[in-house]
Design a protein around this motif. Sequence first.
Motif, PDB file in Angstrom:
ATOM      1  N   ASN A   1      97.854  -5.372  44.005  1.00 37.18           N
ATOM      2  CA  ASN A   1      98.370  -6.401  44.992  1.00 37.18           C
ATOM      3  C   ASN A   1      97.428  -5.950  45.942  1.00 37.18           C
ATOM      4  N   ASP A   2      97.020  -6.458  47.088  1.00 34.87           N
ATOM      5  CA  ASP A   2      96.942  -5.758  48.761  1.00 34.87           C
ATOM      6  C   ASP A   2      97.955  -4.801  49.178  1.00 34.87           C
ATOM      7  N   ARG A   3      98.918  -5.385  48.860  1.00 36.77           N
ATOM      8  CA  ARG A   3     100.214  -5.618  50.067  1.00 36.77           C
ATOM      9  C   ARG A   3     100.641  -4.084  49.889  1.00 36.77           C
ATOM     10  N   TRP A   4     100.294  -3.484  47.963  1.00 37.00           N
ATOM     11  CA  TRP A   4     101.027  -2.163  48.072  1.00 37.00           C
ATOM     12  C   TRP A   4      99.442  -1.813  48.545  1.00 37.00           C
ATOM     13  N   LEU A   5      98.860  -1.539  49.176  1.00 31.69           N
ATOM     14  CA  LEU A   5      98.355  -0.806  50.497  1.00 31.69           C
ATOM     15  C   LEU A   5      98.492   0.139  51.126  1.00 31.69           C
ATOM     16  N   TYR A   6      99.386  -0.652  51.969  1.00 35.30           N
ATOM     17  CA  TYR A   6     100.382  -1.628  53.171  1.00 35.30           C
ATOM     18  C   TYR A   6     101.613  -0.063  53.000  1.00 35.30           C
ATOM     19  N   VAL A   7     101.869  -0.422  52.054  1.00 35.80           N
ATOM     20  CA  VAL A   7     102.417   0.323  51.439  1.00 35.80           C
ATOM     21  C   VAL A   7     102.177   2.226  51.326  1.00 35.80           C
ATOM     22  N   SER A   8     101.041   2.256  50.514  1.00 35.91           N
ATOM     23  CA  SER A   8     100.816   3.579  50.488  1.00 35.91           C
ATOM     24  C   SER A   8     100.227   4.049  52.226  1.00 35.91           C
ATOM     25  N   GLY A   9     100.067   2.979  52.680  1.00 33.48           N
ATOM     26  CA  GLY A   9     100.003   3.696  54.505  1.00 33.48           C
ATOM     27  C   GLY A   9     100.856   4.340  54.854  1.00 33.48           C
ATOM     28  N   LEU A  10     101.871   3.279  54.907  1.00 33.15           N
ATOM     29  CA  LEU A  10     103.220   3.804  55.641  1.00 33.15           C
ATOM     30  C   LEU A  10     103.618   4.982  54.458  1.00 33.15           C
ATOM     31  N   ALA A  11     103.356   5.074  53.365  1.00 31.92           N
ATOM     32  CA  ALA A  11     104.664   6.233  53.564  1.00 31.92           C
ATOM     33  C   ALA A  11     103.330   7.263  53.150  1.00 31.92           C
ATOM     34  N   PHE A  12     101.790   7.301  53.554  1.00 28.48           N
ATOM     35  CA  PHE A  12     101.227   7.994  54.039  1.00 28.48           C
ATOM     36  C   PHE A  12     101.791   8.891  55.546  1.00 28.48           C
ATOM     37  N   SER A  13     102.449   8.183  56.669  1.00 29.00           N
ATOM     38  CA  SER A  13     103.136   7.818  57.809  1.00 29.00           C
ATOM     39  C   SER A  13     103.715   8.752  57.579  1.00 29.00           C
ATOM     40  N   LEU A  14     105.061   8.564  57.128  1.00 28.84           N
ATOM     41  CA  LEU A  14     106.155   9.181  56.734  1.00 28.84           C
ATOM     42  C   LEU A  14     105.866  10.474  56.101  1.00 28.84           C
ATOM     43  N   SER A  15     105.125  10.733  55.713  1.00 29.59           N
ATOM     44  CA  SER A  15     104.166  11.923  54.745  1.00 29.59           C
ATOM     45  C   SER A  15     104.182  12.888  56.456  1.00 29.59           C
ATOM     46  N   PHE A  16     103.656  12.567  56.941  1.00 26.32           N
ATOM     47  CA  PHE A  16     103.341  13.110  57.932  1.00 26.32           C
ATOM     48  C   PHE A  16     104.090  13.148  59.000  1.00 26.32           C
ATOM     49  N   LEU A  17     105.773  12.425  59.151  1.00 28.24           N
ATOM     50  CA  LEU A  17     106.616  13.097  59.659  1.00 28.24           C
ATOM     51  C   LEU A  17     107.429  14.176  59.237  1.00 28.24           C
ATOM     52  N   THR A  18     107.100  14.466  57.531  1.00 29.27           N
ATOM     53  CA  THR A  18     107.649  15.240  57.718  1.00 29.27           C
ATOM     54  C   THR A  18     107.172  16.593  57.478  1.00 29.27           C
ATOM     55  N   LYS A  19     106.197  16.792  57.003  1.00 28.96           N
ATOM     56  CA  LYS A  19     105.110  18.284  56.490  1.00 28.96           C
ATOM     57  C   LYS A  19     103.706  18.192  57.489  1.00 28.96           C
ATOM     58  N   SER A  20     103.799  17.249  58.281  1.00 27.12           N
ATOM     59  CA  SER A  20     102.640  17.424  59.090  1.00 27.12           C
ATOM     60  C   SER A  20     101.084  17.281  58.404  1.00 27.12           C
ATOM     61  N   TRP A  21     100.679  17.871  58.951  1.00 28.88           N
ATOM     62  CA  TRP A  21      99.416  18.478  58.160  1.00 28.88           C
ATOM     63  C   TRP A  21      98.783  18.756  57.013  1.00 28.88           C
ATOM     64  N   HIS A  22      99.974  18.589  55.922  1.00 29.49           N
ATOM     65  CA  HIS A  22     100.085  18.802  54.525  1.00 29.49           C
ATOM     66  C   HIS A  22      99.638  17.671  54.037  1.00 29.49           C
ATOM     67  N   ALA A  23     100.030  16.801  54.747  1.00 25.59           N
ATOM     68  CA  ALA A  23      99.667  14.961  54.486  1.00 25.59           C
ATOM     69  C   ALA A  23      98.198  14.516  54.485  1.00 25.59           C
ATOM     70  N   GLY A  24      97.521  15.680  55.177  1.00 25.58           N
ATOM     71  CA  GLY A  24      96.260  15.200  55.058  1.00 25.58           C
ATOM     72  C   GLY A  24      95.254  14.993  54.363  1.00 25.58           C
ATOM     73  N   ASN A  25      96.046  15.575  52.832  1.00 24.46           N
ATOM     74  CA  ASN A  25      95.476  15.503  51.608  1.00 24.46           C
ATOM     75  C   ASN A  25      95.904  14.226  50.788  1.00 24.46           C
TER      76      ASN A  25
END
Length: 488
Positions: free
Chosen positions: A167-191
């Motif tokens: 389901n492609d909608r999970w891809l958007y969840v993945s993207g949003l979770a990345f964004s929140l990861s960056f807002l937690t530990k910044s560059w570490h989310a680059g992984n």
Amino acid sequence: MYFSKRIQVFIYLVLFIIFLSLFLYNVFYRLSNFPIYSWDEARHGISAYEMLKSRNFIVNTYGYESDYWNLKPPLSFWAIIIGYKMAGFNALGLRLISGICAGLTLLLVTLFVYKIHGKFASLVTLLTLSTCTQFLINHSARTGDADSLFLFLFTLSILSLFLSEHNDRWLYVSGLAFSLSFLTKSWHAGNIVIIMAMYLLVSGKYKRLSPKKTLILGLCMFGPIIVWGVIRFHYDGFVFFRTMIEYDLLKRSSDTIEGHVGGFFYYAEILKRFFSLWLLFLFSLFLVILFKRDFSFKNFRLEKHPYFIGLCIWILIPIIVFTFSKTKIRWYILPVYPPLSIMIGILAKKVWINGNLMLRSLLLISMLGISFFYEGQIQLYLNEPRKSLQQNLLEKTRGMEGIKGYSLYLYHPTDSIKWSQSTLLTAELVNDFKTESGDFQAFLHNEKAILMAKKDLVTDQFIQANQLKIVHSNKWGYLLRKEEFSSK
């Protein structure tokens, strides 16, 4: 057959509850009794407390001055604020959301494996992660650091990426979770971005992304970050972002900072220290499946399970990225433990299904033995907390009337005053004390002040000569106030 399935479900639920209870015990037992650690939970706790007091939830401060050392976006501070609101201004409030996020990570991984691979694999994964010592006791589940929240969001992002095959909608969840990861530990989310890109490439999913879907994914990944960036820019322009790039990204990657040194095999040593028996178990499962004739992969097709390659990428990318980074810190590789646990669950199930009685018995004995070993280490940690007499002394003033918001001075007749992060946070949480850098004379001229003094630096004669009164004391030292103001 129906009765047999009911028994299987019953056994699964019983074991699930036992393993989950074990994990929750390991996370929350005596969580409030452990001293606050200066690096880094105290600094996070200070920023969260001062955000709450100043009502500025964007700019993190240390001693009520903008903090350009802890160059992280505000999400982890907000999590601690929620913990303070739920459990109070204490060590439990500082760590509560970290513990909850650790539990959510465990449930997320276990439910994913249950959905894809069934009961046995999910129980093995649950047991593995429940006894992962670094995940539990080192800068993560039981501390007020940003890492437990980050690990949950990292795991949510990658597992959602795998689910997007259906389901492609999970891809958007993945993207949003990345964004929140960056807002937690910044560059570490680059992984996460690297893993996403490699997975989309290897699985061929990138070919099925229309321009519209790509745009939505981009908005989910970078929209929240841009919004935060615009708001933060309003406060101090490019100062925070420039320092964030120059120091927290470039210098941390290209140079060894703050004494965090380590060789090329630094993270291999960390895995050996915290996870060696589970890694040995994983390697043994690989060997059994590889060399035993009955254990062919004929029913396993990578095109049906591309996430298996994704798991390998998920494990390797953080290790590779941080191996080539000059600054080495052991908790940087925390994100590899969920995929390693998933991999162990998958392979253990295959051995269980295809193995004979002896192999199954050996499998169970090995898992239980490893679990008991690591649980023993965890219990030693839980029942032998390191004491902080300074924090204990300050805690004695909790609930005292008439001193809330007082200035707190540290008596040191020879050296300059330097508060530890853990003492500073404890002072704020206990009575909203304002730690001061002034000397003894500054304390004497401040009507609303408390003096913190080590016992071997002051005498009874000193206390009497300066007309001081002991507020509280312990083996470490005294809390003193001026006699003439003690009744106010």
